[in-house]
Design an enzyme around this catalytic site. Structure first.
Site, short mmCIF file in Angstrom:
data_model
loop_
_atom_site.label_atom_id
_atom_site.label_comp_id
_atom_site.label_asym_id
_atom_site.label_seq_id
_atom_site.Cartn_x
_atom_site.Cartn_y
_atom_site.Cartn_z
N HIS A 195 69.74 28.97 15.07
CA HIS A 195 68.40 29.23 14.96
C HIS A 195 67.73 28.61 13.86
CE1 HIS A 195 69.84 32.99 17.12
NE2 HIS A 195 69.00 32.45 18.03
N GLY B 207 66.64 37.04 18.37
CA GLY B 207 67.08 37.63 17.12
C GLY B 207 68.62 37.44 16.66
N HIS C 163 71.02 33.11 13.31
CA HIS C 163 72.13 32.39 12.85
C HIS C 163 71.65 30.94 12.36
CE1 HIS C 163 72.56 30.92 16.55
NE2 HIS C 163 72.87 32.12 17.19
P1 AMP Z 1 68.92 32.77 21.61
O1 AMP Z 1 68.33 33.83 20.38
O2 AMP Z 1 70.34 32.78 21.91
O3 AMP Z 1 68.09 33.06 22.61
O4 AMP Z 1 68.78 31.15 21.19
C1 AMP Z 1 67.42 30.95 20.66
C2 AMP Z 1 67.20 29.35 20.72
O5 AMP Z 1 68.26 29.00 19.88
C3 AMP Z 1 67.60 28.79 22.10
O6 AMP Z 1 66.68 27.77 22.22
C4 AMP Z 1 68.93 28.42 21.89
O7 AMP Z 1 69.09 27.13 22.78
C5 AMP Z 1 69.10 28.02 20.27
N1 AMP Z 1 70.43 27.96 20.14
C6 AMP Z 1 71.17 28.97 20.04
N2 AMP Z 1 72.42 28.43 19.69
C7 AMP Z 1 72.48 27.42 19.50
C8 AMP Z 1 73.18 26.41 18.98
N3 AMP Z 1 74.65 26.57 18.63
N4 AMP Z 1 72.78 24.92 18.72
C9 AMP Z 1 71.47 24.92 19.06
N5 AMP Z 1 70.64 25.47 19.49
C10 AMP Z 1 70.96 27.04 19.60
#
Ligand code: AMP
Length: 288
Positions: A37, A31, A34
């Site tokens: 995502h 969640g 941004h």
């Molecule tokens: P999170 O909500 O932080 O667990 O992220 C969900 C997914 O978004 C995961 O697969 C992360 O690797 C990906 N993600 C988060 N930040 C980035 C970013 N700056 N660039 C690429 N993928 C991202």
């Protein structure tokens, strides 16, 4: 767009979709959505007929003293983003429906993949990650699941797990989305003060500089990356910074195969991770 909390209801929905011959893509998230995502969602939207975004702040991947209880959340905004981005289903389960009473199974990916990098500093983290992703993939059984390169070790762990557990889902890596000054976009960037936010992009600059040196044929030691970052961000606390085999995630000194130059750095209250991959297979080494 439907918001579904019950695993059983998601199963019913995806069964219908699958039986009608449509492909299913999933983007697992915690969640606080941004633009990074959204880039995963956009890729998944383009490559599949049906798009599910999961939102679940998974308690088992946070260690004691980490930010589980303060992890940012704003479901109203997440819902608006998903609706605008043509998501078909948001799956937002309750903790108790994922970890049922008496829950006693954990997925551990062992070997070099969880010996170095973040695994060393966050014991238990990747068991938590592998377990929740296995559960989500078992509930949804998507054709494809999308993860970011930013969490590089997470990607490799999940990729290994799906192969080892004979899961029928393709794991897709999406490029790192950055702010204009190079800082990798992250929900945790909001923990930075203004001054910290100004200096944080030097983590990426250090990794990039190391990548360019490697590309130019120099041997780059961890010490070089440490010193680069500490020089620009004196308040930084570096968990690790170094060069690792891009597939095995073990430290590399004599570079022959693709490598990932990765770091985890505390800047104030934010633990920032970032990486740059150098592909050595091609004549012209590629940095991404
Ligand atoms: P999170 O909500 O932080 O667990 O992220 C969900 C997914 O978004 C995961 O697969 C992360 O690797 C990906 N993600 C988060 N930040 C980035 C970013 N700056 N660039 C690429 N993928 C991202």
């Amino acid at each position: 767009m439907k918001v579904i909390k019950e695993p059983a209801e998601v199963r019913k929905t995806v069964n219908r979709v699958r039986n009608s011959g449509r492909s299913i893509g999933v983007v697992p998230t915690m969640g606080a959505l941004h633009k990074a995502h959204r880039s995963l969602m956009s890729r998944a939207r383009a490559e599949n007929d049906f798009l599910i975004v999961t939102i679940f702040v998974n308690p088992t991947q946070f260690g004691p003293g980490e930010d589980y209880s303060s992890y940012p959340h704003n479901f109203k905004e997440d819902k608006e983003i998903c609706s605008r981005d043509n998501v078909d289903v948001i799956f937002v389960p309750d903790k108790d429906d994922i970890y049922l009473q008496g829950h006693a199974t954990t997925v551990n990916v062992t070997g070099g993949l969880t010996d170095y990098m973040c695994a060393k500093y966050r014991p238990g983290h990747y068991s938590g990650v592998a377990t929740i992703v296995a559960k989500l993939l078992n509930i949804i059984k998507p054709h494809r699941a999308y993860f970011g390169q930013k969490d590089y070790q997470q990607f490799r762990v999940i990729e290994r797990m799906t192969v080892d557990l004979n899961m029928n889902t393709e794991i897709v890596m999406c490029p790192i989305v950055r702010e204009q000054d190079g800082l990798a976009v992250s929900s945790r960037n909001r923990y930075l003060t203004k001054a910290q936010r100004r200096s944080a992009p030097y983590i990426y600059k250090g990794l990039k500089e190391a990548a360019l040196r490697i590309k130019a044929g120099e041997a780059v030691e961890s010490k070089y990356i440490y010193e680069f970052i500490m020089d620009k961000i004196p308040e930084a606390k570096i968990d690790y910074a170094g060069v690792f085999d891009a597939k095995k995630l073990t430290p590399v000194s004599n570079i022959k195969n693709d490598v990932v130059i990765a770091a985890a750095v505390w800047v104030g209250k934010a633990r920032l991770i970032d990486n740059v991959v150098v592909k050595t297979g091609e004549k012209q080494w590629r940095v991404s």
